[in-house]
Design an enzyme around this catalytic site. Structure first.
Site, PDB file in Angstrom:
ATOM      1  N   CYS A   2       6.236   5.955  -9.120  1.00  0.00           N
ATOM      2  CA  CYS A   2       5.187   6.959  -9.249  1.00  0.00           C
ATOM      3  C   CYS A   2       4.070   6.427 -10.135  1.00  0.00           C
ATOM      4  O   CYS A   2       4.228   5.429 -10.826  1.00  0.00           O
ATOM      5  CB  CYS A   2       5.756   8.246  -9.841  1.00  0.00           C
ATOM      6  SG  CYS A   2       7.208   8.843  -8.959  1.00  0.00           S
ATOM      7  N   ARG A  27       0.871   3.935  -5.588  1.00  0.00           N
ATOM      8  CA  ARG A  27       2.222   3.921  -6.138  1.00  0.00           C
ATOM      9  C   ARG A  27       3.068   5.103  -5.652  1.00  0.00           C
ATOM     10  O   ARG A  27       4.287   5.123  -5.854  1.00  0.00           O
ATOM     11  CB  ARG A  27       2.172   3.957  -7.671  1.00  0.00           C
ATOM     12  CG  ARG A  27       1.479   2.783  -8.294  1.00  0.00           C
ATOM     13  CD  ARG A  27       1.585   2.847  -9.808  1.00  0.00           C
ATOM     14  NE  ARG A  27       2.959   2.686 -10.230  1.00  0.00           N
ATOM     15  CZ  ARG A  27       3.533   1.518 -10.501  1.00  0.00           C
ATOM     16  NH1 ARG A  27       2.842   0.409 -10.379  1.00  0.00           N
ATOM     17  NH2 ARG A  27       4.781   1.455 -10.889  1.00  0.00           N
ATOM     18  N   TRP A  75       6.172   9.600  -5.744  1.00  0.00           N
ATOM     19  CA  TRP A  75       6.933   9.151  -4.575  1.00  0.00           C
ATOM     20  C   TRP A  75       8.339   9.688  -4.797  1.00  0.00           C
ATOM     21  O   TRP A  75       9.027   9.279  -5.723  1.00  0.00           O
ATOM     22  CB  TRP A  75       6.929   7.632  -4.475  1.00  0.00           C
ATOM     23  CG  TRP A  75       7.561   7.099  -3.224  1.00  0.00           C
ATOM     24  CD1 TRP A  75       6.976   6.923  -2.009  1.00  0.00           C
ATOM     25  CD2 TRP A  75       8.922   6.674  -3.074  1.00  0.00           C
ATOM     26  NE1 TRP A  75       7.875   6.409  -1.115  1.00  0.00           N
ATOM     27  CE2 TRP A  75       9.088   6.247  -1.741  1.00  0.00           C
ATOM     28  CE3 TRP A  75      10.022   6.609  -3.928  1.00  0.00           C
ATOM     29  CZ2 TRP A  75      10.290   5.765  -1.241  1.00  0.00           C
ATOM     30  CZ3 TRP A  75      11.231   6.135  -3.441  1.00  0.00           C
ATOM     31  CH2 TRP A  75      11.350   5.715  -2.111  1.00  0.00           C
ATOM     32  N   ASN A 101       8.242   8.166 -14.355  1.00  0.00           N
ATOM     33  CA  ASN A 101       8.410   7.239 -13.242  1.00  0.00           C
ATOM     34  C   ASN A 101       9.776   6.598 -13.403  1.00  0.00           C
ATOM     35  O   ASN A 101      10.110   6.106 -14.479  1.00  0.00           O
ATOM     36  CB  ASN A 101       7.295   6.179 -13.288  1.00  0.00           C
ATOM     37  CG  ASN A 101       7.463   5.104 -12.236  1.00  0.00           C
ATOM     38  OD1 ASN A 101       8.246   5.232 -11.308  1.00  0.00           O
ATOM     39  ND2 ASN A 101       6.723   4.022 -12.389  1.00  0.00           N
ATOM     40  N   GLY A 102      10.596   6.580 -12.350  1.00  0.00           N
ATOM     41  CA  GLY A 102      11.916   5.968 -12.428  1.00  0.00           C
ATOM     42  C   GLY A 102      13.014   6.919 -11.982  1.00  0.00           C
ATOM     43  O   GLY A 102      12.753   7.927 -11.322  1.00  0.00           O
ATOM     44  N   GLU A 488       7.297 -11.245   9.516  1.00  0.00           N
ATOM     45  CA  GLU A 488       6.257 -10.574   8.733  1.00  0.00           C
ATOM     46  C   GLU A 488       5.312  -9.789   9.635  1.00  0.00           C
ATOM     47  O   GLU A 488       4.909  -8.661   9.311  1.00  0.00           O
ATOM     48  CB  GLU A 488       5.483 -11.612   7.912  1.00  0.00           C
ATOM     49  CG  GLU A 488       4.278 -11.074   7.156  1.00  0.00           C
ATOM     50  CD  GLU A 488       4.613 -10.022   6.121  1.00  0.00           C
ATOM     51  OE1 GLU A 488       3.666  -9.369   5.633  1.00  0.00           O
ATOM     52  OE2 GLU A 488       5.801  -9.814   5.791  1.00  0.00           O
ATOM     53  N   LYS A 492       4.692  -5.723   9.382  1.00  0.00           N
ATOM     54  CA  LYS A 492       3.373  -5.102   9.215  1.00  0.00           C
ATOM     55  C   LYS A 492       3.161  -3.993  10.245  1.00  0.00           C
ATOM     56  O   LYS A 492       2.653  -2.923   9.933  1.00  0.00           O
ATOM     57  CB  LYS A 492       2.263  -6.154   9.358  1.00  0.00           C
ATOM     58  CG  LYS A 492       2.090  -7.032   8.165  1.00  0.00           C
ATOM     59  CD  LYS A 492       1.520  -6.272   6.985  1.00  0.00           C
ATOM     60  CE  LYS A 492       2.027  -6.807   5.688  1.00  0.00           C
ATOM     61  NZ  LYS A 492       3.436  -6.681   5.389  1.00  0.00           N
ATOM     62  N   GLU A 495       5.353  -0.998   9.348  1.00  0.00           N
ATOM     63  CA  GLU A 495       4.940  -0.324   8.114  1.00  0.00           C
ATOM     64  C   GLU A 495       3.778   0.642   8.318  1.00  0.00           C
ATOM     65  O   GLU A 495       3.795   1.744   7.785  1.00  0.00           O
ATOM     66  CB  GLU A 495       4.500  -1.370   7.067  1.00  0.00           C
ATOM     67  CG  GLU A 495       5.617  -2.079   6.370  1.00  0.00           C
ATOM     68  CD  GLU A 495       5.084  -3.063   5.344  1.00  0.00           C
ATOM     69  OE1 GLU A 495       5.550  -3.026   4.196  1.00  0.00           O
ATOM     70  OE2 GLU A 495       4.191  -3.871   5.690  1.00  0.00           O
ATOM     71  N   HIS A 511      19.595 -14.743  23.554  1.00  0.00           N
ATOM     72  CA  HIS A 511      20.878 -14.262  23.057  1.00  0.00           C
ATOM     73  C   HIS A 511      20.862 -12.752  22.794  1.00  0.00           C
ATOM     74  O   HIS A 511      21.531 -12.268  21.887  1.00  0.00           O
ATOM     75  CB  HIS A 511      21.273 -15.031  21.790  1.00  0.00           C
ATOM     76  CG  HIS A 511      21.471 -16.480  22.019  1.00  0.00           C
ATOM     77  ND1 HIS A 511      22.658 -17.017  22.471  1.00  0.00           N
ATOM     78  CD2 HIS A 511      20.608 -17.526  21.897  1.00  0.00           C
ATOM     79  CE1 HIS A 511      22.527 -18.319  22.594  1.00  0.00           C
ATOM     80  NE2 HIS A 511      21.297 -18.655  22.263  1.00  0.00           N
ATOM     81  N   LYS A 610       3.873   1.146  -3.098  1.00  0.00           N
ATOM     82  CA  LYS A 610       3.524  -0.256  -3.310  1.00  0.00           C
ATOM     83  C   LYS A 610       4.519  -0.977  -4.204  1.00  0.00           C
ATOM     84  O   LYS A 610       4.946  -2.084  -3.911  1.00  0.00           O
ATOM     85  CB  LYS A 610       2.121  -0.334  -3.930  1.00  0.00           C
ATOM     86  CG  LYS A 610       1.605  -1.745  -4.112  1.00  0.00           C
ATOM     87  CD  LYS A 610       1.306  -2.382  -2.788  1.00  0.00           C
ATOM     88  CE  LYS A 610       0.731  -3.765  -2.930  1.00  0.00           C
ATOM     89  NZ  LYS A 610       0.642  -4.435  -1.635  1.00  0.00           N
TER      90      LYS A 610
END
Length: 615
Positions: A2, A27, A75, A101-102, A488, A492, A495, A511, A610
């Site tokens: 957060c 965040r 968040w 935050n946490g 990657e 992207k 996301e 396969h 983030k």
């Protein structure tokens, strides 16, 4: 995960806090809140949604005056995103206010104990439990707020960055940190509190970053008073002069931070090797490596730990280190590494990669490796971050602030740093010929210009994006150095556009994944001239024979793939080991444009944040 903002001083707190929250919204952005103290009363506004929703609500419902205030953008971890679970939270008496935050891992047992003592709870959060624990300690022990915070934090298990104030002491804010970042900006007779420096950079460039298990009492007209939470020992603030400037954290005319950061990559890569790469002299100069060269040269192996995009950069580095320096490399998800009882010895070097420098799983992996006696080297972007402080040595990427949640320039600058390290070690070990070594240096120095050229494909990529914006699935294929780039590229797309996508080594398609291919399936294939080109062409023919739609990333001037693919995006030619720095560019643009066309929030994709400061 957060964002925390606080202010105490001579100016109105509200505009400082709102603007600060907007800068920290990367965040967390599922809910937000602000509390202000006007000298007599506390005023609180909080809501589910964005900071803009909070601004609208606050200005309609509460007085926005006051020289002390706290703000928070969330968040969610404990409790769904809603108005009640949003921060700040009050204690039962209404005297204490907290933002956090946490995660407090033992909150439930504390909550049940407090309930037995008559406390009630409105929210589902661990944070409301913590503020009431602080109040309980304050009342029971008859101590001041700072001491109550210290005693309470010695009873909790987990991670936190907190800011607390007591309406009965309106000239004071108490802050503390364990595992989550917290900075204090020092102005003229004013203090700023934030998860990073971006909320206060226009007011002061002097800041103190709290270390783990440190707390501070911030009072108007007095110096910061700092203590160690565990043993009450005095701690002394280390005041840093910030190099961040305001222009770097604004959009600069781009529609989104992500697009801005994609286009910043030529400069970011150049800034990352500036002063380190002296191609004309044949020198790679890196203080963190030079001072610990024997650790690397005598290592039995290198273990790379990271999460998400940084893990993909680590996979590219595995190819680079083993190819150039001939050192065995293992790449681990940091989130799995600490839980599988890994074999680590004093002859190992662990490289930890993180954009934010605050990734909780990566920090835990670092601590485990240090306990086992390994040498730990950090690669991160944020100066003064926890990983920068926890590692024995390291290298910053110098990418500049990355605000978009989907990482772009962090990826390419991480690869740049890791390439420099590999070249340095290869030169010292003699595992590259002098001609090859100098060729790599020259090629790396030329990469920013080639990235600029790769960015010229943007109009074509936008056109291709319009064709596939409504797809439900997408496959990404690559071989060798470009297999991690395929991973990657798929990440992207997932996301920010919410399209299901998977990356595979191209040879693995037969396969299993080939069963998915039909005329509805777009397949992105990285098919540059160097690196298993003929085999990738064979894979493209296999896709074409099953009517898959092929988007190919090729080397400039390629004719063979052009005849097979539905769409071709060209990138400049470079050595195989450096090609990921170019092939990733059109994949970043592809995901960006598809997400925009689908109406997605590019900079703040759903459910993501983030800086992942919780496990």
């Amino acid at each position: 995960m957060c964002g925390i903002v606080g202010y105490i001083g001579h100016r109105d707190a509200y505009p400082v806090i709102i603007k600060g929250l907007q800068r920290l919204e990367y965040r967390g952005y599922d809910s937000a809140g602000v509390t202000l103290f006007d000298g007599n009363n506390i005023h609180l506004a909080k809501t589910k949604g964005k900071v803009e929703d909070l601004k609208t609500k606050a200005e309609a419902t509460i007085p926005t005056s006051g020289k002390l205030g706290l703000g928070h953008t969330r968040w969610a971890t404990h409790g769904v995103p809603n108005d009640v679970n949003s921060h700040p939270h009050y204690s039962n008496s209404g005297d204490l206010v907290i933002i956090h935050n946490g995660i407090i891992e033992n909150y439930e047992s504390i909550k049940q104990a407090l309930k037995k003592r008559g406390y009630t709870f409105e929210s589902d959060t661990d944070t409301e439990v913590l503020v009431n624990l602080i109040e309980e300690v304050k009342n029971k022990e008859g101590v001041k707020l700072g001491k109550a915070v210290q005693i309470a934090l010695n009873q909790v298990v987990g991670a936190y960055a907190i800011a607390v104030f007591d309406k009965n002491k309106p000239d004071e804010i108490v802050v503390a940190k364990l595992g989550s970042p917290l900075a204090i900006g020092i102005g003229e007779n004013e203090y700023f509190i934030a998860s990073d420096a971006s909320p206060f950079i226009e007011f002061t460039n002097n800041a103190v970053y709290l270390e783990d298990e440190e707390m501070a009492i911030i009072r108007i007209g007095k110096e910061i008073k700092m203590r160690k939470i565990k043993d009450d020992a005095i701690a002394y603030p280390n005041i840093l002069e910030l190099q961040l400037n305001l222009e770097e954290i604004e959009k600069g005319g781009y529609d989104h931070f992500m697009l801005k950061e994609i286009y910043e990559q030529p400069k970011a890569i150049q800034d990352t090797y500036r002063g380190r790469l002296l191609a004309d002299k044949g020198i790679v100069k890196m203080a963190g490596i030079d001072q610990n060269l024997e650790k690397f040269l005598n290592a039995n192996r290198i273990i790379i730990v990271a999460c998400g995009t940084s893990w993909h950069a680590g996979l590219v580095a595995e190819y680079i280190f083993e190819d150039m320096a001939r050192i065995p490399v293992e790449v681990e998800y940091a989130s799995e590494f600490r839980y599988r009882n890994p074999v680590i010895t004093e002859k190992d070097v662990l490289i930890a990669i993180s954009q934010s420098g605050e990734t909780a799983d990566t920090l835990a992996a670092i601590k485990l490796a240090k306990e086992k006696g390994a040498f730990v080297f950090g690669v991160c972007n944020v100066v003064g971050s926890s990983i920068a402080r926890e590692t024995h040595a390291g290298a910053y990427t110098h990418a500049g602030p990355e605000i978009g949640v989907a990482s772009t320039k962090a990826f390419t600058t991480q690869i740049t740093v890791l390439t420099l390290i590999a070249l340095k070690l290869a030169q010292e070990k003699g595992t590259l010929s002098q001609s090859k070594y100098h060729e790599y240096l020259a090629e790396l120095e030329a990469i920013p210009g080639k990235v600029e050229k790769a960015l010229l494909s943007n109009p074509l990529v936008e056109e291709i994006s319009a064709t596939y914006k409504d797809s439900s699935n997408c496959l990404y294929l690559g071989r060798g150095y470009n297999f991690p780039v395929a991973l990657e590229g798929a990440l992207k797309l997932k996301e920010i556009s919410y399209i299901h996508a998977e990356g595979y080594p191209a040879a693995e398609m037969k396969h299993g994944p080939i069963a998915l291919i039909d005329e509805q399936m777009p397949v992105v294939v990285i098919a540059t001239k160097k690196g298993h080109y003929e085999k990738v062409v064979s894979n493209i023919q296999e896709i074409k024979s099953r009517k898959g739609k092929i988007i190919a990333i090729v080397t400039e001037g390629d004719q063979t793939v052009k005849e097979l693919a539905d769409h071709v995006i060209e990138v400049p030619e470079t050595s195989e080991s450096l090609s990921p720095l170019l092939t990733t560019i059109p994949l970043q643009l592809l995901s960006y444009h598809i997400a925009v066309m689908r109406g997605c929030n590019v900079d703040q994709p759903r459910n993501l944040a983030k800086s992942v400061t919780v496990e």
